[in-house]
Enzyme design. Structure first.
Site, PDB file in Angstrom:
ATOM      1  N   CYS A   1     -12.268 -16.862  26.321  1.00 47.32           N
ATOM      2  CA  CYS A   1     -10.911 -16.321  26.373  1.00 47.32           C
ATOM      3  C   CYS A   1     -10.656 -15.669  27.724  1.00 47.32           C
ATOM      4  O   CYS A   1     -11.570 -15.406  28.491  1.00 47.32           O
ATOM      5  CB  CYS A   1     -10.669 -15.383  25.209  1.00 47.32           C
ATOM      6  SG  CYS A   1     -11.947 -14.177  24.997  1.00 47.32           S
TER       7      CYS A   1
ATOM      8  N   GLY B   1     -13.380 -30.772  15.298  1.00 45.40           N
ATOM      9  CA  GLY B   1     -12.089 -30.108  15.394  1.00 45.40           C
ATOM     10  C   GLY B   1     -10.942 -31.099  15.301  1.00 45.40           C
ATOM     11  O   GLY B   1     -10.421 -31.392  14.225  1.00 45.40           O
TER      12      GLY B   1
HETATM   13  C1  LIG Z   1      -5.785 -26.175  17.650  1.00 47.50           C
HETATM   14  C2  LIG Z   1      -7.099 -25.712  18.172  1.00 47.50           C
HETATM   15  C3  LIG Z   1      -7.441 -24.370  18.120  1.00 47.50           C
HETATM   16  C4  LIG Z   1      -8.652 -23.923  18.593  1.00 47.50           C
HETATM   17  N1  LIG Z   1      -8.977 -22.603  18.494  1.00 47.50           N
HETATM   18  C5  LIG Z   1     -10.216 -22.179  18.870  1.00 47.50           C
HETATM   19  C6  LIG Z   1     -10.620 -20.846  18.666  1.00 47.50           C
HETATM   20  O1  LIG Z   1      -9.876 -20.007  18.136  1.00 47.50           O
HETATM   21  N2  LIG Z   1     -11.866 -20.490  19.049  1.00 47.50           N
HETATM   22  C7  LIG Z   1     -12.745 -21.366  19.617  1.00 47.50           C
HETATM   23  O2  LIG Z   1     -13.877 -20.999  19.926  1.00 47.50           O
HETATM   24  N3  LIG Z   1     -12.392 -22.653  19.806  1.00 47.50           N
HETATM   25  C8  LIG Z   1     -11.151 -23.067  19.445  1.00 47.50           C
HETATM   26  N4  LIG Z   1     -10.806 -24.393  19.626  1.00 47.50           N
HETATM   27  C9  LIG Z   1     -11.772 -25.316  20.227  1.00 47.50           C
HETATM   28  C10 LIG Z   1     -12.547 -26.107  19.166  1.00 47.50           C
HETATM   29  O3  LIG Z   1     -13.316 -25.274  18.355  1.00 47.50           O
HETATM   30  C11 LIG Z   1     -13.456 -27.145  19.826  1.00 47.50           C
HETATM   31  O4  LIG Z   1     -14.398 -26.496  20.671  1.00 47.50           O
HETATM   32  C12 LIG Z   1     -12.692 -28.131  20.681  1.00 47.50           C
HETATM   33  O5  LIG Z   1     -11.455 -28.453  20.085  1.00 47.50           O
HETATM   34  C13 LIG Z   1     -13.461 -29.417  20.929  1.00 47.50           C
HETATM   35  O6  LIG Z   1     -13.768 -30.088  19.744  1.00 47.50           O
HETATM   36  P1  LIG Z   1     -12.872 -31.300  19.157  1.00 47.50           P
HETATM   37  O7  LIG Z   1     -12.695 -32.301  20.243  1.00 47.50           O
HETATM   38  O8  LIG Z   1     -13.646 -31.801  17.983  1.00 47.50           O
HETATM   39  O9  LIG Z   1     -11.578 -30.696  18.758  1.00 47.50           O
HETATM   40  C14 LIG Z   1      -9.566 -24.836  19.156  1.00 47.50           C
HETATM   41  C15 LIG Z   1      -9.226 -26.194  19.222  1.00 47.50           C
HETATM   42  C16 LIG Z   1      -8.018 -26.642  18.731  1.00 47.50           C
HETATM   43  C17 LIG Z   1      -7.693 -28.107  18.822  1.00 47.50           C
END
Ligand SMILES: Cc1cc2nc3c(=O)[nH]c(=O)nc-3n(C[C@H](O)[C@H](O)[C@H](O)COP(=O)(O)O)c2cc1C
Ligand SMILES: Cc1cc2nc3c(=O)[nH]c(=O)nc-3n(C[C@H](O)[C@H](O)[C@H](O)COP(=O)(O)OP(=O)(O)OC[C@H]3O[C@@H](n4cnc5c(N)ncnc54)[C@H](O)[C@@H]3O)c2cc1C
Ligand SMILES: Cc1cc2nc3c(=O)[nH]c(=O)nc-3n(C[C@H](O)[C@H](O)[C@H](O)COP(=O)(O)OP(=O)(O)OC[C@H]3O[C@@H](n4cnc5c(N)ncnc54)[C@H](O)[C@@H]3O)c2cc1C
Ligand SMILES: Cc1cc2nc3c(=O)[nH]c(=O)nc-3n(C[C@H](O)[C@H](O)[C@H](O)COP(=O)(O)O)c2cc1C
Ligand code: FES
Ligand code: FES
Lengths: 302, 249, 302, 249
Positions: free
Chosen positions: C129, C262
Site C-alpha cells: 500500500c 483472484g
Molecule cells: C479487485 C481486486 C482487489 C484486490 N485487493 C487486494 C487487497 O485488498 N489486498 C491485497 O493484498 N491484494 C489485493 N488484490 C491483489 C490480489 O490479491 C492478487 O495479488 C492479484 O490480483 C493477482 O492475482 P490474480 O491475477 O489471480 O488476480 C486485489 C486484486 C483485485 C483484482
C-alpha cells in the site's frame, strides 16, 4: 498535410508508427522493406561494441498468440559490422534510429558516434541491459550511471538522443530525471518474466528469464507514459503492446508523440503498419481530431 | 509449447531418422515446426508427414538435431507450429528435387505422379529414394556411389521439364541457387524450400530473412518468380550474431 | 490422502487453491460460500486500522475479459468492525487468513493481533500500500520498514505470518531478504497500470492508476516465485493470473507450495476452485505426480 | 468501455428520465449495465428496453445518476455490460410489481398480458404506469395522491394471484421483503430484482453480495425459492467500506 503526420525531436514522421528495436531490424533489407511497407521510421536492433551470438534457442516463447517472452541475449554483429545494414536500410529515405547498448558511458558514446556516422537520424539508448556492478540489476536502474551515459552521449553527437527506460524498477521518475538531458524518453522496454513448461519441468527459454511484450504490458506502458509525461512534460515515444489504432491513440493521449511497434509484427505481420495508419486515421476522422499534436497527453488529469 | 509421444522411430540413412508422433493439427507439405529439446535447444524441422500422424525427418548436425535423432518410442517430443507458407499443391505430374535432408519436406508431396531427383553426398545418404512410387527416380551422388555422379543439375539437364505442372526443390541454398539458375531460363513453374538460421520461427527476430522476407513466415517456400527479384538469395546471409557474410560458390 | 493435499507453514490444505485477498472476501457469508464451494482457504480483504470507503467508481476496468485493473482504494470496515465477518467465514471450518495493511510496524502488529484474536489461521501482510514517506512509493519498497514490520508482527502473534510482496520494485530479492523472518512469501501483488478511454479522453479509473491482475501478469509472477524460491528456499504462495490447472502447476514447479486465485473468479466464476482442483488432479495423475510436495520447485535450474 | 450516442431523452417523472441509445448487443429483461460518467462515477442501471435501441431509466439520487439524467440527445453515453442473470420469461399472464425507479427493469416485460402494481411516493412519481397496455393497472402511492394509499401489499392483497404464470418484483429492498413475506405463504412463482451497492459489476469486489451470492453475477434477479434460504436478504448489508449494517423496517 496528413492528419497522421507527427514529429519527434524535430524528426518528421509520415505517421506515428516506428518499428521497435529488436524486431525485424538486424538485416538492412528487412528494415528497408518495413519502411517501404508503411513504418514511418525504424529503430535498429540494439548494437554493442563487439559481436555477440546471443543466447541458445529457445529465445522466444509465445503466449496466447499475441504476447511473447524473449531472451535473444543482445545478439548483434558489433557496431563495426553494422555499417552495411544501415546503408541498405537508409535507401528507403526514411529515418533510421540507431539503438545502442553498453555498460559504460564511454561505450555508449562511442557507439552513438559510429551510428551518427552511419547516418542514423537519432540514437536510442537501450538502458535495460544487464549491469555488472549491481547484482541482477540493469544499467537503467542506476541513476548516476544513467545520468553519465546520457550526458556523455549528448556531448558526443548532434542528432537527437532518446533514452529507453526499463519498467523493472521501483521508481521510473527518478531514472527519468537522471536521463533528463535526453531529447525524448522511450517507454517501455519489456517486463522481466518467465514461462515454465510443466511437461518438461523446465523454463522454456534457454536463459530461463526473458522480457514480456505484447498487449499484456500495454497497461503498464500507458501508466509510465502518463506518469512521466505528467511529471516531466518531455517528449515521449510510447511502446508496449500496441496492436490497434485505439492502442496507439491511448498511448498518444497518455502523452506519447509517436509510438513503436514490436510484438504486433508477430501477431499481425508486417502489414501491421498499414493497418495501424488506416485505423488510427479513421478514428481520428470520426472523433474530429485534426492532428496528432492536438491530442498528445489529452487524457492527463492534474 | 506442445508435446506428444513418439510412436515410432525409423532409420532412414546412417545419419537420418524419422520420428513419428500424433498431432491432430492440420498442416500442409512445406510447413515446419520448431522442435524443442529441453536443456539443449530448439530448431526448425520440416514436417515429413502431414497426416494426423505427423513425422519429422532429422539429420544429426549438432546438439539439438542429434538429440532429436536419439528420441525413442515413448519419449516426449516438444514443439510449436505449424509455421510457414506451404507448397502450392497441383494436380498432375510434378518433379521433386531434393538434396540431402532436403527430401524430408518433399516427402509429403510424393504421389504416383511425381518423379524425383534425389541427391546426396553418397549412396547411403540418399533419403527417401525408396519412397518414390510409380514416378521416375533419378539418383545423384557427389561421389558416384549411386546413380549419376555430380549434382542435381546433371540429372535435370536430361529431363524434359515441360511435362511437369510443378517442380519442387529443397536442399542447401547452394543447390537451390544452381537449380534456380538452371530453371530461370525456362518458363517452368517451380517452388523452392529455403533453409536459413531461425531463432524465433514467428517473424520477429530477423535471423531468417532474405530480402526483407521472413523465411519463417513469408517462406520457407518461395516461388521461382519471388526468388527472381531477390538480392540476397544465394549470395549473402546473416550469421547468428547478425553479421553479414557472403556465400561462396 | 489425496494427491492435491498440501500445506503452508504447517497449515493443512485440502488442495493448493486459496482465494486471494481483495476478491469476494469482504462479507463473511461470501468467504464461507467460497470455502464451501471448494477453496482450501481464503485470505480476507486487506483490513486496516480505520474504516475507509475506498475510491469512487470506476474501481475496476476489464481488459479482454480475463484481465483487470483495479483501484478499490483499500476500502475496508476497519479491524474493529471485522470480527463478525471472521466469525461467519470461520463457520466453514477451513483456514481463514487475515490480510492486513498499515503504514507503520505498530499498526501492522496491532492489526495482526486482532486478526489472531478473531481466529485467523495466519496473517498475510499486504506490503504494497502507498507509503507516505517516499513519494509515490509503496511500504513494500522500503527494506528497513519491511524488516521492522515483519519483525514486529512475528513478535506479536503465534500464527504464521506471510509477507505479500509487490512486483513494482527494482529488486525483490532485497525486499525478500528484509522480510526473511516471515514464514512464507506471497508473490505477487498487482502490477501498477492504467487504462485510458480514448473516446472519453480520460483514465477510466477514478484514481487514474490501478493494479493489473489476471493472466497478463502470470509470466511476471512465475519469474518472481522462481527467483525468490531459488535464492531463499523459503515457502512461497504463488499468485497472479492463475486460471487453469496448468497455470497452478507452473507456479508450483517454479517454487510455490500453494497458490491464490483472484481475477479468475471474474472470468470463470466461483466454480473456478472446483475446476482447478479437477484439472490439476487430472494432470498430476497423467503425469504420475503423487503429491504437490514432490514437484514444488521442480523446474528450478541452478 | 463501450460508448454510444444518445438518440433520445424522455421525461418520465419530475426526477426520472429515460435515455435511448443504439447498442446491437443482445440483452434480456432484468440485465443491467454499468454506466460511466467520466469524471463523476460509474453506477449500475437496469436496461429499460432490450431491443436494438436500448434504454435506461434513471432517477437522480446523487452525482452519477444526476449526470446521466442530464445527458442530451447527441451526448455520448459510456457503459459496460450487459451484466447479471435476466428474468425468466414465461408465456401467459404475469404480474409486475414495481416500486419507484424499480419499474425501469420491469418495463421490457410489459405485454398485453401483464397486469401491474405501480407504486411510488406520490402520483407524479408513478413510473411507466402509462405503459401498461391491455393488462390491469393498480396504482399505489404513499400519500394517496393517486390510486391506493399505502404500499404494494395493499394492492396485492386484493388480487387473485393464482392466475399469473409469474410475478416479477422490483423496488427498494424493504418493499421486496414485504412482497416476499406476503407471497412466501403461497405457491406463487415469483422473481425479485434486488439492488445493492455495486462497485465492480463483475463478481470480484463483494460489495453487492447477499448470502455469498453476487447480485451482479448470480442476480440481480433471484427466484422466491432462492430468497427463502437467505439470511442477509432484507436484514443486513455492507456499506461502501464493507461495514455490516442492519436494515431496519
Ligand atoms: C479487485 C481486486 C482487489 C484486490 N485487493 C487486494 C487487497 O485488498 N489486498 C491485497 O493484498 N491484494 C489485493 N488484490 C491483489 C490480489 O490479491 C492478487 O495479488 C492479484 O490480483 C493477482 O492475482 P490474480 O491475477 O489471480 O488476480 C486485489 C486484486 C483485485 C483484482
Ligand atoms: C525451415 C527449415 C526446415 C528444416 N527442416 C529440416 C528437416 O526436415 N530435417 C533436418 O534434418 N533439418 C532441417 N532443417 C535444418 C535444421 O534446422 C538444422 O539442421 C538444425 O538447426 C541444426 O541444429 P543443431 O543444434 O543440431 O546443430 P547446430 O549446432 O546448429 O549446427 C551444427 C553444425 O552443423 C551445421 N549445420 C546445421 N544445420 C545444417 C544444415 N541444415 N545443413 C548443413 N549444415 C548444417 C552448422 O552450421 C554447424 O556447423 C531445417 C531448417 C529450416 C530453416
Ligand atoms: C442492479 C441494479 C440496477 C439498478 N437499476 C436502476 C435503474 O434502472 N434506475 C435507477 O434510477 N437506479 C437504478 N439502480 C440504482 C442506481 O444504481 C443508484 O441510484 C445509483 O448508484 C446512485 O448513484 P449516485 O452516484 O447517483 O448517487 P450516490 O451518491 O451513490 O447516492 C446519493 C444518495 O442517494 C441514495 N441512493 C442511491 N441510490 C439509491 C436507490 N436506488 N434508492 C434509494 N436511495 C438511493 C444514497 O444512499 C445516497 O444517500 C440500480 C441499482 C442496481 C444495483
Ligand atoms: C524479440 C524481441 C527483441 C527485442 N530486442 C530489443 C533490443 O534489442 N533492444 C531494445 O531496446 N528493445 C528490445 N525489445 C523490446 C521492444 O523494443 C519493445 O520495447 C517491447 O517489445 C515492447 O513493445 P511490444 O509490446 O510492441 O513488443 C525486444 C523485443 C522483442 C519482442
Ligand atoms: S526465425 Fe525469427 S524472423 Fe524468422
Ligand atoms: S459489484 Fe462487485 S461483486 Fe458484485
Amino acid at each position: 498535410m496528413n492528419r497522421l503526420n507527427t514529429q519527434i525531436s524535430g524528426i518528421r514522421l509520415d505517421n506515428p508508427f516506428i518499428l521497435a528495436s529488436g524486431i525485424l531490424d538486424e538485416n538492412g533489407y528487412t528494415m528497408k522493406r518495413v519502411l517501404d511497407e508503411g513504418a514511418a521510421a525504424v529503430v535498429t536492433k540494439s548494437i554493442g561494441i563487439s559481436e555477440r551470438s546471443g543466447y541458445r534457442t529457445p529465445v522466444v516463447v509465445e503466449i496466447d498468440g499475441r504476447n511473447m517472452i524473449n531472451a535473444i541475449g543482445l545478439a548483434n554483429p558489433g557496431i563495426d559490422n553494422f555499417g552495411e545494414e544501415m546503408k541498405i536500410a537508409r535507401e528507403s529515405m526514411k529515418p533510421v534510429i540507431g539503438s545502442v547498448f553498453g555498460s559504460t558511458a564511454e561505450e555508449f558514446a562511442q557507439l552513438s558516434m559510429k551510428m551518427e556516422a552511419y547516418g542514423a537520424s537519432a540514437i536510442e539508448l537501450n538502458l535495460s541491459c544487464p549491469h555488472v556492478k549491481g547484482f541482477g540489476q540493469e544499467v537503467g536502474s542506476d541513476p548516476d550511471l544513467v545520468e553519465s551515459i546520457v550526458g556523455e552521449v549528448k556531448r558526443s553527437v548532434k542528432i537527437p538522443v532518446f533514452a529507453k527506460l526499463s519498467p523493472n524498477i521501483s521508481d521510473m521518475l527518478e531514472i527519468a530525471k537522471a536521463a533528463e538531458k535526453a531529447d525524448a524518453y522511450v517507454l517501455i522496454n519489456t517486463v522481466k518474466a518467465m514461462a515454465i513448461d510443466i511437461y518438461a519441468r523446465m523454463p522454456v527459454l534457454s536463459n530461463s528469464f526473458g522480457g514480456l511484450s505484447g498487449p499484456c504490458i500495454k497497461p503498464v506502458g500507458i501508466r509510465y507514459v502518463y506518469e512521466v509525461k505528467r511529471e516531466t512534460g518531455k517528449e515521449i515515444i510510447g511502446v508496449g503492446g500496441i496492436r490497434t489504432g485505439e492502442d496507439a491513440l491511448e498511448y498518444i493521449m497518455a502523452g506519447a508523440s509517436c509510438v513503436e511497434i514490436g510484438t504486433a509484427v508477430h501477431s499481425d505481420g508486417r502489414d501491421i503498419f498499414k493497418k495501424l495508419s488506416l485505423e488510427t486515421g479513421n478514428i481520428m476522422k470520426s472523433e474530429k481530431i485534426e492532428s496528432i499534436g492536438e491530442i498528445i497527453g489529452a487524457a492527463i488529469r492534474r | 509449447m506442445m508435446h506428444s509421444e513418439v510412436i515410432d522411430v525409423e532409420d532412414n540413412t546412417p545419419t537420418v531418422k524419422t520420428i513419428y508422433f500424433e498431432w491432430k493439427q492440420e498442416a500442409k507439405p512445406g510447413q515446419f515446426i520448431m522442435a524443442w529439446v529441453p536443456g539443449t535447444g530448439e530448431i526448425p524441422i520440416s514436417l515429413s508427414s502431414t497426416d494426423t500422424i505427423k513425422s519429422i525427418t532429422v539429420k544429426s548436425y549438432g546438439p539439438a538435431s542429434d538429440a532429436i535423432t536419439k528420441l525413442k518410442r515413448g519419449s516426449r517430443i516438444f514443439f510449436r507450429g505449424p509455421y510457414g507458407r506451404p507448397f502450392s499443391t497441383v494436380s498432375g505430374p510434378a518433379l521433386l528435387i531434393g538434396g540431402g535432408s532436403g527430401m524430408a519436406s518433399l516427402r509429403p508431396l510424393i504421389t504416383k505422379d511425381t518423379d524425383a531427383i534425389v541427391s546426396a553426398r553418397t549412396a547411403a545418404e540418399l533419403l527417401f529414394s525408396d519412397r518414390i512410387m510409380g514416378g521416375k527416380l533419378f539418383e545423384v551422388t557427389d561421389d558416384g556411389s549411386a546413380g549419376i555422379r555430380g549434382n542435381p543439375i546433371d540429372a535435370l539437364s536430361t529431363i524434359d521439364l515441360e511435362k511437369y505442372k510443378m517442380t519442387y526443390v529443397c536442399g542447401p541454398e547452394i543447390m537451390l541457387k544452381k537449380v534456380f539458375d538452371f530453371l530461370n531460363r525456362s518458363q517452368i513453374r517451380a517452388e523452392f524450400a529455403m533453409e536459413r538460421l531461425m531463432k524465433c520461427g514467428i517473424g520477429v527476430c530477423d535471423s531468417c530473412s532474405v530480402d526483407g522476407f521472413q523465411l519463417c513466415r513469408d517462406g520457407s517456400i518461395f516461388s521461382i518468380e519471388e526468388l527472381r527479384g531477390m538480392t540476397e538469395f544465394g549470395r549473402t546471409k546473416l550469421t547468428e550474431s547478425g553479421k553479414r557474410i557472403y556465400l561462396n560458390y
